[in-house]
Design a protein around this motif. Structure first.
Motif, PDB file in Angstrom:
ATOM      1  N   HIS A  47     -56.689  19.178  17.142  1.00 55.79           N
ATOM      2  CA  HIS A  47     -58.149  19.144  17.023  1.00 55.79           C
ATOM      3  C   HIS A  47     -58.796  20.281  17.821  1.00 55.79           C
ATOM      4  O   HIS A  47     -59.812  20.846  17.398  1.00 55.79           O
ATOM      5  CB  HIS A  47     -58.687  17.776  17.457  1.00 55.79           C
ATOM      6  CG  HIS A  47     -58.386  16.706  16.450  1.00 55.79           C
ATOM      7  ND1 HIS A  47     -57.150  16.118  16.340  1.00 55.79           N
ATOM      8  CD2 HIS A  47     -59.156  16.147  15.481  1.00 55.79           C
ATOM      9  CE1 HIS A  47     -57.173  15.233  15.343  1.00 55.79           C
ATOM     10  NE2 HIS A  47     -58.381  15.229  14.806  1.00 55.79           N
ATOM     11  N   TRP A  71     -62.637  16.505  10.452  1.00 57.11           N
ATOM     12  CA  TRP A  71     -61.656  16.300   9.378  1.00 57.11           C
ATOM     13  C   TRP A  71     -62.145  16.862   8.042  1.00 57.11           C
ATOM     14  O   TRP A  71     -61.351  17.045   7.128  1.00 57.11           O
ATOM     15  CB  TRP A  71     -61.276  14.823   9.254  1.00 57.11           C
ATOM     16  CG  TRP A  71     -62.462  13.903   9.168  1.00 57.11           C
ATOM     17  CD1 TRP A  71     -63.163  13.560   8.053  1.00 57.11           C
ATOM     18  CD2 TRP A  71     -63.091  13.227  10.268  1.00 57.11           C
ATOM     19  NE1 TRP A  71     -64.197  12.709   8.387  1.00 57.11           N
ATOM     20  CE2 TRP A  71     -64.182  12.482   9.721  1.00 57.11           C
ATOM     21  CE3 TRP A  71     -62.850  13.182  11.638  1.00 57.11           C
ATOM     22  CZ2 TRP A  71     -65.026  11.696  10.519  1.00 57.11           C
ATOM     23  CZ3 TRP A  71     -63.692  12.394  12.425  1.00 57.11           C
ATOM     24  CH2 TRP A  71     -64.756  11.664  11.871  1.00 57.11           C
ATOM     25  N   ASP A  72     -63.451  17.122   7.921  1.00 60.75           N
ATOM     26  CA  ASP A  72     -63.948  17.761   6.695  1.00 60.75           C
ATOM     27  C   ASP A  72     -63.905  19.286   6.819  1.00 60.75           C
ATOM     28  O   ASP A  72     -63.894  20.002   5.820  1.00 60.75           O
ATOM     29  CB  ASP A  72     -65.382  17.324   6.391  1.00 60.75           C
ATOM     30  CG  ASP A  72     -65.427  15.901   5.867  1.00 60.75           C
ATOM     31  OD1 ASP A  72     -64.383  15.413   5.381  1.00 60.75           O
ATOM     32  OD2 ASP A  72     -66.489  15.258   5.966  1.00 60.75           O
ATOM     33  N   SER A  74     -61.466  20.977   8.355  1.00 60.23           N
ATOM     34  CA  SER A  74     -60.084  21.398   8.136  1.00 60.23           C
ATOM     35  C   SER A  74     -59.270  20.162   7.744  1.00 60.23           C
ATOM     36  O   SER A  74     -58.564  19.585   8.574  1.00 60.23           O
ATOM     37  CB  SER A  74     -59.518  22.042   9.415  1.00 60.23           C
ATOM     38  OG  SER A  74     -58.221  22.552   9.166  1.00 60.23           O
ATOM     39  N   PRO A  75     -59.391  19.758   6.477  1.00 57.21           N
ATOM     40  CA  PRO A  75     -58.762  18.501   6.045  1.00 57.21           C
ATOM     41  C   PRO A  75     -57.228  18.549   6.140  1.00 57.21           C
ATOM     42  O   PRO A  75     -56.627  19.611   6.003  1.00 57.21           O
ATOM     43  CB  PRO A  75     -59.202  18.385   4.573  1.00 57.21           C
ATOM     44  CG  PRO A  75     -60.382  19.294   4.438  1.00 57.21           C
ATOM     45  CD  PRO A  75     -60.157  20.409   5.412  1.00 57.21           C
ATOM     46  N   TRP A  76     -56.667  17.363   6.327  1.00 58.69           N
ATOM     47  CA  TRP A  76     -55.195  17.220   6.358  1.00 58.69           C
ATOM     48  C   TRP A  76     -54.691  17.145   4.920  1.00 58.69           C
ATOM     49  O   TRP A  76     -55.134  16.260   4.162  1.00 58.69           O
ATOM     50  CB  TRP A  76     -54.810  15.934   7.076  1.00 58.69           C
ATOM     51  CG  TRP A  76     -54.589  16.055   8.544  1.00 58.69           C
ATOM     52  CD1 TRP A  76     -53.376  16.027   9.175  1.00 58.69           C
ATOM     53  CD2 TRP A  76     -55.569  16.202   9.581  1.00 58.69           C
ATOM     54  NE1 TRP A  76     -53.560  16.170  10.547  1.00 58.69           N
ATOM     55  CE2 TRP A  76     -54.884  16.273  10.813  1.00 58.69           C
ATOM     56  CE3 TRP A  76     -56.959  16.300   9.587  1.00 58.69           C
ATOM     57  CZ2 TRP A  76     -55.533  16.427  12.034  1.00 58.69           C
ATOM     58  CZ3 TRP A  76     -57.612  16.454  10.798  1.00 58.69           C
ATOM     59  CH2 TRP A  76     -56.901  16.521  12.001  1.00 58.69           C
ATOM     60  N   MET A  82     -58.487  13.762   1.236  1.00 57.26           N
ATOM     61  CA  MET A  82     -58.598  15.111   1.813  1.00 57.26           C
ATOM     62  C   MET A  82     -57.847  16.117   0.930  1.00 57.26           C
ATOM     63  O   MET A  82     -58.273  17.240   0.743  1.00 57.26           O
ATOM     64  CB  MET A  82     -58.035  15.131   3.232  1.00 57.26           C
ATOM     65  CG  MET A  82     -58.816  14.248   4.186  1.00 57.26           C
ATOM     66  SD  MET A  82     -58.416  14.620   5.886  1.00 57.26           S
ATOM     67  CE  MET A  82     -59.205  13.238   6.701  1.00 57.26           C
ATOM     68  N   THR A  96     -55.189  21.511   7.541  1.00 56.19           N
ATOM     69  CA  THR A  96     -54.386  21.001   8.660  1.00 56.19           C
ATOM     70  C   THR A  96     -53.205  20.213   8.118  1.00 56.19           C
ATOM     71  O   THR A  96     -53.297  19.616   7.033  1.00 56.19           O
ATOM     72  CB  THR A  96     -55.255  20.077   9.543  1.00 56.19           C
ATOM     73  OG1 THR A  96     -56.421  20.786   9.942  1.00 56.19           O
ATOM     74  CG2 THR A  96     -54.513  19.633  10.795  1.00 56.19           C
ATOM     75  N   SER A 228     -66.659  15.619  16.471  1.00 57.70           N
ATOM     76  CA  SER A 228     -65.290  15.932  16.906  1.00 57.70           C
ATOM     77  C   SER A 228     -64.661  14.849  17.777  1.00 57.70           C
ATOM     78  O   SER A 228     -63.464  14.896  18.037  1.00 57.70           O
ATOM     79  CB  SER A 228     -65.279  17.248  17.707  1.00 57.70           C
ATOM     80  OG  SER A 228     -65.916  18.266  16.985  1.00 57.70           O
ATOM     81  N   TYR A 230     -64.566  11.495  17.292  1.00 63.08           N
ATOM     82  CA  TYR A 230     -64.130  10.319  16.532  1.00 63.08           C
ATOM     83  C   TYR A 230     -64.988   9.069  16.737  1.00 63.08           C
ATOM     84  O   TYR A 230     -64.601   7.998  16.294  1.00 63.08           O
ATOM     85  CB  TYR A 230     -62.631  10.010  16.776  1.00 63.08           C
ATOM     86  CG  TYR A 230     -61.754  10.843  15.839  1.00 63.08           C
ATOM     87  CD1 TYR A 230     -61.633  12.222  16.025  1.00 63.08           C
ATOM     88  CD2 TYR A 230     -61.079  10.269  14.763  1.00 63.08           C
ATOM     89  CE1 TYR A 230     -60.876  13.000  15.167  1.00 63.08           C
ATOM     90  CE2 TYR A 230     -60.303  11.045  13.895  1.00 63.08           C
ATOM     91  CZ  TYR A 230     -60.207  12.408  14.107  1.00 63.08           C
ATOM     92  OH  TYR A 230     -59.463  13.177  13.252  1.00 63.08           O
TER      93      TYR A 230
END
Ligand code: PPS
Length: 285
Positions: A47, A71-72, A74-76, A82, A96, A228, A230
């Protein structure tokens, strides 16, 4: 409760795994030459790297990191929805993944997409993961640090063996599109690491832009940034009453938690598994 799906022998989060990974369609994902992939074993500082890359992209302007969840940005690739969001995204993508190298689509290795592989002292990774299991119910639930320790050494944890994961990605060393970075170097000298990243990506930052990247990616700034930290996820699979998502953010915290016997057993395993790799690849104590 955590429940794993095993994919090619690797434990992955059943609740979150993209359907494309369950059907095998992931193999067809197309990497593009302007993609940047952040690749790390869980709890290695992913992160932090996303925050830094987001800020490099905006030349230090914090508007993006303060308005769009991490998470939006740099989506996994392996996570439900995602994957689809990435497929639909136009323009240069930050992507990610925590997956081992064999679970990344082949197009990654034929495209010019850039890979930033972040590694961290696995003893700190282990300790960080133990505390994370109290915060995130999707992580393996264990009764004690000793239980987590044993599972970690066996590779019976999210994303499998740290040793195999790390060796797998390190096989890309020497490729122009691959940059390996250490969490410990980022901690010691964040500015130099950001300069290295900029050089790798062909980007430049003015001094005040660099200062802004440094300021807004500090652990305190990230803790204060609801995009960032959570808190947006609190109450779902995250229970932030049990601890913050961004815990200590230091190197060497394992010394406060592992016994001498555990540290020695770990070191023996490390020597055995990583024999043959130059020790300078692992600049920690
Ligand atoms: S995850 O959930 O697997 O993606 O976790 P990941 O982001 O890879 O790693 C979490 C650890 O990174 C620390 N962290 C930071 N350290 C220093 N500076 C900044 N800005 C920062 N952001 C995250 C975080 O605190 C976790 O480490 P521990 O040791 O648990 O504190």
């Amino acid at each position: 409760m955590s429940e794993y799906t095993w994919l090619e022998g690797i434990p992955l989060l059943a609740n979150f795994l993209s359907l494309k990974y369950q059907t095998g369609e992931w193999r067809d994902f197309v990497f593009k030459e302007d993609d940047v992939l952040i690749l790390s074993y869980p709890k290695s500082g992913t992160h932090w790297m996303i925050e830094i890359l987001s800020l490099i992209r905006t030349k230090g302007d914090p508007k993006w990191i303060q308005s769009v969840p991490i998470w939006d940005r740099s989506p996994w690739i392996e996570i439900q929805n995602m994957y689809e969001a990435l497929e639909a995204q136009e323009g240069p993508r930050l992507i990610t993944s925590h997956l081992p190298i064999q679970l990344l689509p082949k197009s990654l290795f034929t495209s010019k997409a850039k890979v930033i592989h972040l590694i961290r002292n696995p003893k700190d990774v282990l300790v960080s993961g133990y505390f994370f299991s109290k915060v995130c119910s999707s992580f393996e639930q264990v009764a004690s640090l000793q239980e987590h320790f044993e599972r970690f050494l066996q590779g019976n944890v999210l994303c499998g063996s740290w040793f195999e994961h790390t060796q797998g990605w390190m096989s890309m060393r020497g490729k122009e599109s691959y940059l390996m970075l250490h969490y410990e170097d980022m901690k010691r000298d964040t500015r130099s690491t950001i300069e290295k990243i900029c050089q790798f990506l062909g980007k430049t930052l003015e001094p005040e832009e660099m200062n802004s990247v440094l300021k807004h990616s500090s652990i305190q700034a990230m803790r204060d940034n609801k995009m960032s930290n959570y808190t947006l996820m609190d109450g779902s699979n995250f229970n932030l009453k049990n601890g913050p998502f961004l815990r200590k953010g230091v190197s060497g915290d394992w010394k406060n938690h592992l016994t001498v016997a555990q540290a020695e057993a770990f070191d023996r395993m490390f020597q055995e598994k990583m024999a043959g790799l130059p020790p300078e690849l692992f600049p920690w104590d």
